[in-house]
Scaffold this active site. Structure first.
Site, short mmCIF file in Angstrom:
data_model
loop_
_atom_site.label_atom_id
_atom_site.label_comp_id
_atom_site.label_asym_id
_atom_site.label_seq_id
_atom_site.Cartn_x
_atom_site.Cartn_y
_atom_site.Cartn_z
N ASP A 71 0.55 2.59 -0.90
CA ASP A 71 -0.21 2.73 0.28
C ASP A 71 -0.08 4.22 0.47
O ASP A 71 0.59 5.14 -0.28
CB ASP A 71 0.67 2.24 1.34
N ASP A 73 -1.27 6.16 4.07
CA ASP A 73 -0.81 6.74 5.07
C ASP A 73 0.73 6.68 5.28
O ASP A 73 1.41 5.72 5.33
CB ASP A 73 -1.40 6.23 6.37
#
Length: 318
Positions: A71, A73
């Site tokens: 991922d 962020d």
């Protein structure tokens, strides 16, 4: 009203649009593998407060059927990529300040509530897509390169980057998986020397954005569908793969692989990870950890340019 619905967690399963978004992201990712494999940050991962002692050696060197999915962020990058990208778009006058108020408010609610109301998301997405409609993909890519240097390069978590490098050193492929626009994610992946990126795909015709998405934003179940589709196309064994995220929204993706990691986890993911004995890493200082997850709440007015703009570019891919 509608806003109150954002405070109630909703269980989401893969829909036809999630599958379409995942397959589109996988197809786009395979077309845009990393080209720059130059100097990367080296060194051992940061000391982790939640690290399990005496873990078996991982990743396994030479296992070409294994890969890692990160991922973006608050896992690889401090804050939201769309926030930083939006700051650059606003600086370049892609939209006026009056257009930012609604974006900033919606982003603040999303960060605080931790869930996405369908009607709220549709409104934000439609508004953002209208901003980039008619712009050329090449234009946004060129701007994205500049914005990475201006706002993103100094916000990469060294510890997470070292984890990604460990997979690369073991001869494995490493992919970003994010709801951010696939073009933005691809730039970040290339700059970090990763294999490529899975991101939200916005429709374009003859190199010009139409203002529509292919499927839906690559979020939650759609991320898992993208990873599943890419693994099938690349001949990967998901039981031998790893996934890394900070958010409980990515539990579907983390549950898909044999080696899930919670990185800088939010409260819900930390609890879930501990209940299943997943590996945990936290690279935040105490002060930073307290701030993670609510950047927009720190001042909607001051952050309006970045938050809304970022959301704009983000939603445009949505």
């Amino acid at each position: 009203m509608a806003a109150l619905g954002w405070l109630t967690p909703r269980r989401r399963s893969a829909t036809a649009r999630s599958v379409l978004a995942g397959e589109a992201a996988a197809e786009a990712a395979r077309k845009t593998s990393a080209e720059d494999e130059s100097a990367l940050l080296t060194g051992a991962p940061d000391q982790a407060c939640d690290q399990t002692p005496e873990e078996p050696a991982f990743p396994v060197a030479g296992d070409d059927r294994a890969a890692a999915f990160f991922d973006l962020d608050n896992t690889v990058m401090q804050g939201a990529a769309i926030f930083h990208f939006g700051r650059g778009l606003y600086k370049r006058k892609f939209f006026e300040r009056r257009e930012l108020t609604r974006f900033a408010w919606q982003q603040a609610w999303f960060r605080l509530a931790g869930v996405e109301d369908p009607e709220h998301m549709q409104d934000a997405r439609d508004s953002a897509l209208s901003i980039v409609k008619g712009h050329r993909v090449s234009e946004l890519m060129s701007i994205g390169e500049e914005i990475y240097d201006e706002y993103m390069a100094d916000r990469i978590w060294p510890g997470t980057r070292a984890l990604a490098q460990a997979h690369l050193d073991a001869g494995q492929r490493v992919w970003l998986v994010t709801a951010a626009p696939v073009e933005t994610a691809t730039i970040i992946a290339r700059r970090l020397g990763l294999t490529g990126a899975l991101g939200t795909v916005a429709e374009s015709v003859d190199g010009v954005y139409t203002g529509r998405l292919v499927g839906e934003p690559l979020h939650g179940p759609a991320k898992a569908e993208a990873v599943r589709a890419l693994a099938a196309a690349e001949g990967l064994d998901l039981e031998r793969c790893a996934a890394y995220s900070d958010s409980h929204n990515d539990i579907p993706m983390l549950s898909l692989v044999g080696h899930p990691y919670a990185i800088n986890p939010d409260t819900k993911l930390r609890k879930h990870a501990r209940s299943l004995d997943w590996r945990l890493r936290d690279y935040r200082t105490g002060r930073k950890a307290a701030k993670v997850g609510i950047p927009a709440a720190a001042g909607v007015g001051a952050l309006a340019g970045g938050t809304a703009a970022a959301l704009a570019l983000h939603r445009r891919r949505r």
